[in-house]
Design an enzyme around this catalytic site. Structure first.
Site, PDB file in Angstrom:
ATOM      1  N   GLU A 114     -45.716  -1.115  59.766  1.00  0.00           N
ATOM      2  CA  GLU A 114     -47.076  -0.865  59.289  1.00  0.00           C
ATOM      3  C   GLU A 114     -47.370   0.623  59.445  1.00  0.00           C
ATOM      4  O   GLU A 114     -46.613   1.345  60.101  1.00  0.00           O
ATOM      5  CB  GLU A 114     -48.089  -1.738  60.040  1.00  0.00           C
ATOM      6  CG  GLU A 114     -48.017  -3.201  59.594  1.00  0.00           C
ATOM      7  CD  GLU A 114     -49.038  -4.103  60.272  1.00  0.00           C
ATOM      8  OE1 GLU A 114     -49.737  -3.654  61.175  1.00  0.00           O
ATOM      9  OE2 GLU A 114     -49.098  -5.282  59.875  1.00  0.00           O
ATOM     10  N   HIS A 229     -60.736  -0.551  57.384  1.00  0.00           N
ATOM     11  CA  HIS A 229     -59.421  -0.871  56.811  1.00  0.00           C
ATOM     12  C   HIS A 229     -59.386  -0.364  55.379  1.00  0.00           C
ATOM     13  O   HIS A 229     -60.354  -0.540  54.635  1.00  0.00           O
ATOM     14  CB  HIS A 229     -59.181  -2.385  56.851  1.00  0.00           C
ATOM     15  CG  HIS A 229     -57.739  -2.763  56.704  1.00  0.00           C
ATOM     16  ND1 HIS A 229     -57.060  -2.635  55.522  1.00  0.00           N
ATOM     17  CD2 HIS A 229     -56.844  -3.238  57.604  1.00  0.00           C
ATOM     18  CE1 HIS A 229     -55.801  -3.029  55.694  1.00  0.00           C
ATOM     19  NE2 HIS A 229     -55.648  -3.400  56.960  1.00  0.00           N
ATOM     20  N   ARG A 275     -54.642   4.712  59.397  1.00  0.00           N
ATOM     21  CA  ARG A 275     -55.652   4.019  58.609  1.00  0.00           C
ATOM     22  C   ARG A 275     -56.846   4.859  58.207  1.00  0.00           C
ATOM     23  O   ARG A 275     -57.356   4.741  57.094  1.00  0.00           O
ATOM     24  CB  ARG A 275     -56.205   2.876  59.458  1.00  0.00           C
ATOM     25  CG  ARG A 275     -55.641   1.591  59.032  1.00  0.00           C
ATOM     26  CD  ARG A 275     -56.130   0.482  59.854  1.00  0.00           C
ATOM     27  NE  ARG A 275     -55.054  -0.488  59.782  1.00  0.00           N
ATOM     28  CZ  ARG A 275     -55.059  -1.631  60.381  1.00  0.00           C
ATOM     29  NH1 ARG A 275     -56.062  -1.974  61.134  1.00  0.00           N
ATOM     30  NH2 ARG A 275     -54.062  -2.448  60.231  1.00  0.00           N
ATOM     31  N   HIS A 337     -63.557  -2.990  59.868  1.00  0.00           N
ATOM     32  CA  HIS A 337     -62.496  -3.930  60.254  1.00  0.00           C
ATOM     33  C   HIS A 337     -62.410  -4.161  61.753  1.00  0.00           C
ATOM     34  O   HIS A 337     -62.207  -5.285  62.203  1.00  0.00           O
ATOM     35  CB  HIS A 337     -61.176  -3.360  59.723  1.00  0.00           C
ATOM     36  CG  HIS A 337     -59.986  -4.222  59.973  1.00  0.00           C
ATOM     37  ND1 HIS A 337     -59.862  -5.485  59.436  1.00  0.00           N
ATOM     38  CD2 HIS A 337     -58.844  -3.996  60.692  1.00  0.00           C
ATOM     39  CE1 HIS A 337     -58.700  -6.008  59.807  1.00  0.00           C
ATOM     40  NE2 HIS A 337     -58.081  -5.138  60.583  1.00  0.00           N
ATOM     41  N   ARG A 372     -57.332   2.853  66.106  1.00  0.00           N
ATOM     42  CA  ARG A 372     -56.322   1.886  66.561  1.00  0.00           C
ATOM     43  C   ARG A 372     -55.092   1.912  65.667  1.00  0.00           C
ATOM     44  O   ARG A 372     -55.196   1.921  64.440  1.00  0.00           O
ATOM     45  CB  ARG A 372     -56.926   0.483  66.544  1.00  0.00           C
ATOM     46  CG  ARG A 372     -55.965  -0.609  66.911  1.00  0.00           C
ATOM     47  CD  ARG A 372     -56.670  -1.940  66.920  1.00  0.00           C
ATOM     48  NE  ARG A 372     -57.138  -2.286  65.605  1.00  0.00           N
ATOM     49  CZ  ARG A 372     -56.565  -3.200  64.816  1.00  0.00           C
ATOM     50  NH1 ARG A 372     -55.498  -3.854  65.224  1.00  0.00           N
ATOM     51  NH2 ARG A 372     -57.054  -3.466  63.631  1.00  0.00           N
TER      52      ARG A 372
HETATM   53  P1  FAD Z   1     -61.958 -12.985  68.421  1.00  0.00           P
HETATM   54  O1  FAD Z   1     -60.669 -13.490  67.941  1.00  0.00           O
HETATM   55  O2  FAD Z   1     -62.860 -12.412  67.421  1.00  0.00           O
HETATM   56  O3  FAD Z   1     -62.715 -14.149  69.164  1.00  0.00           O
HETATM   57  C1  FAD Z   1     -64.036 -13.979  69.631  1.00  0.00           C
HETATM   58  C2  FAD Z   1     -64.567 -15.332  70.012  1.00  0.00           C
HETATM   59  O4  FAD Z   1     -65.792 -15.214  70.700  1.00  0.00           O
HETATM   60  C3  FAD Z   1     -64.835 -16.237  68.826  1.00  0.00           C
HETATM   61  O5  FAD Z   1     -64.362 -17.509  69.141  1.00  0.00           O
HETATM   62  C4  FAD Z   1     -66.356 -16.224  68.730  1.00  0.00           C
HETATM   63  O6  FAD Z   1     -66.873 -17.378  68.111  1.00  0.00           O
HETATM   64  C5  FAD Z   1     -66.718 -16.153  70.193  1.00  0.00           C
HETATM   65  N1  FAD Z   1     -68.053 -15.636  70.488  1.00  0.00           N
HETATM   66  C6  FAD Z   1     -68.599 -14.471  70.064  1.00  0.00           C
HETATM   67  N2  FAD Z   1     -69.834 -14.336  70.578  1.00  0.00           N
HETATM   68  C7  FAD Z   1     -70.073 -15.421  71.351  1.00  0.00           C
HETATM   69  C8  FAD Z   1     -71.175 -15.854  72.118  1.00  0.00           C
HETATM   70  N3  FAD Z   1     -72.330 -15.156  72.212  1.00  0.00           N
HETATM   71  N4  FAD Z   1     -71.075 -17.039  72.779  1.00  0.00           N
HETATM   72  C9  FAD Z   1     -69.951 -17.785  72.686  1.00  0.00           C
HETATM   73  N5  FAD Z   1     -68.883 -17.423  71.953  1.00  0.00           N
HETATM   74  C10 FAD Z   1     -68.940 -16.247  71.299  1.00  0.00           C
HETATM   75  N6  FAD Z   1     -55.148  -7.300  64.717  1.00  0.00           N
HETATM   76  C11 FAD Z   1     -53.826  -7.209  64.921  1.00  0.00           C
HETATM   77  O7  FAD Z   1     -53.393  -6.788  65.994  1.00  0.00           O
HETATM   78  N7  FAD Z   1     -52.953  -7.614  63.952  1.00  0.00           N
HETATM   79  C12 FAD Z   1     -53.374  -8.100  62.757  1.00  0.00           C
HETATM   80  O8  FAD Z   1     -52.572  -8.464  61.933  1.00  0.00           O
HETATM   81  C13 FAD Z   1     -54.767  -8.166  62.510  1.00  0.00           C
HETATM   82  N8  FAD Z   1     -55.240  -8.617  61.324  1.00  0.00           N
HETATM   83  C14 FAD Z   1     -56.585  -8.766  61.155  1.00  0.00           C
HETATM   84  C15 FAD Z   1     -57.069  -9.307  59.972  1.00  0.00           C
HETATM   85  C16 FAD Z   1     -58.425  -9.534  59.804  1.00  0.00           C
HETATM   86  C17 FAD Z   1     -58.942 -10.112  58.514  1.00  0.00           C
HETATM   87  C18 FAD Z   1     -59.322  -9.213  60.849  1.00  0.00           C
HETATM   88  C19 FAD Z   1     -60.791  -9.462  60.700  1.00  0.00           C
HETATM   89  C20 FAD Z   1     -58.850  -8.654  62.019  1.00  0.00           C
HETATM   90  C21 FAD Z   1     -57.486  -8.422  62.179  1.00  0.00           C
HETATM   91  N9  FAD Z   1     -56.976  -7.875  63.359  1.00  0.00           N
HETATM   92  C22 FAD Z   1     -55.630  -7.781  63.546  1.00  0.00           C
HETATM   93  C23 FAD Z   1     -57.856  -7.617  64.503  1.00  0.00           C
HETATM   94  C24 FAD Z   1     -57.715  -8.803  65.466  1.00  0.00           C
HETATM   95  O9  FAD Z   1     -57.628  -9.997  64.741  1.00  0.00           O
HETATM   96  C25 FAD Z   1     -58.876  -8.914  66.415  1.00  0.00           C
HETATM   97  O10 FAD Z   1     -59.164  -7.672  66.982  1.00  0.00           O
HETATM   98  C26 FAD Z   1     -58.516  -9.872  67.547  1.00  0.00           C
HETATM   99  O11 FAD Z   1     -58.102 -11.103  67.005  1.00  0.00           O
HETATM  100  C27 FAD Z   1     -59.703 -10.072  68.455  1.00  0.00           C
HETATM  101  O12 FAD Z   1     -59.425 -11.131  69.313  1.00  0.00           O
HETATM  102  P2  FAD Z   1     -60.484 -11.516  70.423  1.00  0.00           P
HETATM  103  O13 FAD Z   1     -59.913 -12.657  71.164  1.00  0.00           O
HETATM  104  O14 FAD Z   1     -60.868 -10.316  71.167  1.00  0.00           O
HETATM  105  O15 FAD Z   1     -61.777 -11.929  69.582  1.00  0.00           O
HETATM  106  C1  SIN Z   2     -53.474  -5.948  58.592  1.00  0.00           C
HETATM  107  O1  SIN Z   2     -52.745  -6.929  58.461  1.00  0.00           O
HETATM  108  O2  SIN Z   2     -53.537  -5.002  57.823  1.00  0.00           O
HETATM  109  C2  SIN Z   2     -54.346  -5.898  59.763  1.00  0.00           C
HETATM  110  C3  SIN Z   2     -53.568  -5.401  60.878  1.00  0.00           C
HETATM  111  C4  SIN Z   2     -54.490  -4.959  61.943  1.00  0.00           C
HETATM  112  O3  SIN Z   2     -55.702  -4.974  61.785  1.00  0.00           O
HETATM  113  O4  SIN Z   2     -53.956  -4.540  62.963  1.00  0.00           O
END
Ligand code: FAD
Ligand code: SIN
Length: 519
Positions: A114, A229, A275, A337, A372
């Protein structure tokens, strides 16, 4: 009232892994999440997890160095070294837990490249890596006898007494319920994409963790750094669905209406520059020629069948809007993003409040600095969930008198102009910022009228969006330089002499004081 050893708030990669780790070390865990267990940014992640897994072609040192370059002088080098060193082990563990990573014929990870990575280092499950991780971890959490999963349970307020966190008040089916956690409470509430009008994030990414933590006495940092993004779907009437960076990593090119690869005008790395650089190049091209658009052409990757096979979910999503990604270029433009900023923690996920941890996207470990590196977020979630669990294992559980958990008010000061807030954030605190617009946005956001509403998810989320958008705009206004994802047209240069520092926020009642801490 519920009593538990550990309360985890959020069911993305960070929250799920922390819950499983604490449960497997014998602690009782309440895992609260505001939607269903699968609702998260994690479930939408596409590209994969960055980890130096191929030691013939790559090394943790190279991963560390790439992370620092992307972070534009603001990374916490200790956090970057930890993630680079520990991510390979965490990805191996996920494989053993059953996450269906793509493997080559010899059983080694089929790694992809990437942008801004110097080697192939992204482990993936086709183009739906996050879904694979979320499904595997969620099904294990649901089956684990030490974990009680509380769905449709939104955290309203943390319970803090004598500078120590003892759990949280949740809104469950319209009722306030206290969860008292004797060992630790962890915020794993994810990102803030939904504060912007145009975002790749799902509806729940409303930055709830930021003000919950701040109100509890924790500190926030790096709030001005939002990653945009470069390639989200840009089709009238369609959401800004992500078209993974892996599509460019595999050979996809970005062109203008005449077929010219204009990204090379900004950086010799072209489409594979960091990015922020690619996103701004696309944004400027769109401003110069809005009607012509910007296009992501995947044809250099291979045959139409090979393209659809490598990116089946993107193919299906685009097909819903009449685009065959194997045959025609995709209309794209940038979208909010990822939030590099968040709740300031140490290298074990500990916030400034005793027994309160923050992990994953809602946290700010300093790993990402001003920008990032792609796929470093899932790596950070896994590494810091593990480290927090290790730290929590050492905690001696304490008792807390339930009578001291004062219930929060049953009403919320709700903002009913969320669309206006999101538009303001996008226009003033988006890819290209300037002082006058930011000042105007801060004034407007601060004057938005609030109405008292009974507690419900949408009012609580609207409150979070308004508070976070205001912080982001204030932080962006303060930082009078350009660095990483933060670009000020009135201060277009990086200014290390004054700004090699993070802006740290703490709450003293209603006054927010920026504090600069040298990196
Ligand atoms: P999240 O996975 O967002 O989980 C947060 C949780 O908290 C959810 O369950 C939500 O419902 C809950 N929550 C929020 N507020 C409250 C509240 N007040 N009370 C109770 N529950 C609550 N990163 C990579 O490294 N690689 C990738 O390929 C990549 N692709 C991506 C593609 C997309 C489309 C997106 C949007 C992001 C991508 N990212 C990627 C970024 C990455 O997915 C996120 O940064 C990461 O998954 C965050 O994980 P997390 O566990 O911190 O939060
Ligand atoms: C992507 O697949 O482009 C998202 C990867 C990331 O957010 O790290």
């Amino acid at each position: 009232m519920i009593r538990t050893d550990v309360l985890v708030i959020g069911s993305g990669a960070a929250g799920l892994l922390l819950a499983l780790r604490c449960a497997s070390q014998g602690q009782s865990v309440a895992l609260a999440t505001k939607g269903t267990i699968e609702e998260s940014n994690t479930a939408w992640a596409q590209g994969g997890v960055a980890a130096a897994l191929d030691l013939e072609e790559d090394s943790p040192l190279a991963h560390f160095q790439d992370t620092l370059v992307a972070g534009a002088g603001l990374c916490d080098e200790r956090a970057a070294a930890i993630v680079a060193a520990e991510a390979p082990q965490r990805v191996d563990e996920l494989l053993r837990l059953g996450v269906g990573f793509d493997l080559g014929s010899g059983g080694a990870f089929d790694l992809t490249k990437e942008a801004a990575h110097s080697a192939k280092r992204v482990a993936h499950a086709a183009d739906a890596t996050g879904r694979a991780i979320s499904n595997t971890l969620a099904s294990r959490a649901l089956r684990h006898p030490n974990i009680s999963v509380l769905e449709r349970s939104i955290a309203v307020e943390l319970i803090v007494d004598s500078d120590s966190c003892h759990g949280a008040w949740l809104l469950v089916d319209g009722r306030l319920v206290s969860v008292l956690a004797s060992a630790a409470t962890a915020l794993a509430t994810g990102g803030s994409g939904r504060i912007f009008a145009r975002t790749t994030n799902p509806p729940g990414a409303t930055a709830d963790g930021l003000h919950l933590a701040l109100a509890a006495g924790a500190r926030l940092a790096d709030l001005e750094f939002t990653q945009f993004h470069p390639t989200a779907l840009a089709v009238a009437g369609a959401p800004a669905l992500l078209v993974s960076e892996a599509a460019r990593g595999e050979g996809g090119i970005v062109i203008d209406a005449k077929g010219r690869r204009f990204c090379f005008d900004s950086d010799p790395r072209g489409e594979l520059a960091p990015r922020d650089i690619v996103a701004r190049a696309i944004y400027r091209q769109l401003q110069a020629d809005p009607a012509g658009g910007v296009w992501l052409d995947l044809k250099p990757i291979g045959s139409p069948e090979a393209i659809r096979a490598r990116f089946p979910n993107i193919a299906a999503a685009c097909a819903r809007f009449g685009i065959d990604i194997g045959a025609s270029p995709i209309s794209v433009s940038p979208a909010a993003h990822y939030h590099m900023g968040g709740i300031l923690t140490d290298l074990w996920g500990r916030s400034a409040v005793e027994s309160l941890y923050a992990i994953g996207e809602c946290a700010c470990t300093g790993l990402h600095g001003a920008n990032r590196l792609a796929s470093n977020s899932l790596a950070e979630c896994l590494v810091f969930a593990s480290r927090a669990a290790e730290d929590i294992a050492k905690t001696v559980a304490g008792d807390f008198d339930e009578g001291r958990a004062t219930s929060p008010p049953a009403i919320v000061d709700a903002c009913e102009e969320v669309d206006k807030v999101r538009a303001l954030a996008w226009n003033a605190a988006g890819l290209i910022r300037d002082g006058a617009e930011l000042r105007g946005a801060v004034d407007t956001l601060s004057a938005i009228p609030l109405n008292r509403r009974p507690l419900d998810r949408s009012s609580l989320e609207a409150r979070s969006i308004l508070i976070a958008a205001t912080f982001v705009a204030k932080a962006a206004l303060l930082r009078e330089e350009s660095r990483g994802s933060h670009y000020r047209s009135d201060y277009p240069e990086r200014d290390d002499a004054h700004w090699r520092a993070r802006i740290v926020w703490s709450s003293g009642g209603q006054t927010l004081m920026p504090v600069e801490v040298p990196v």
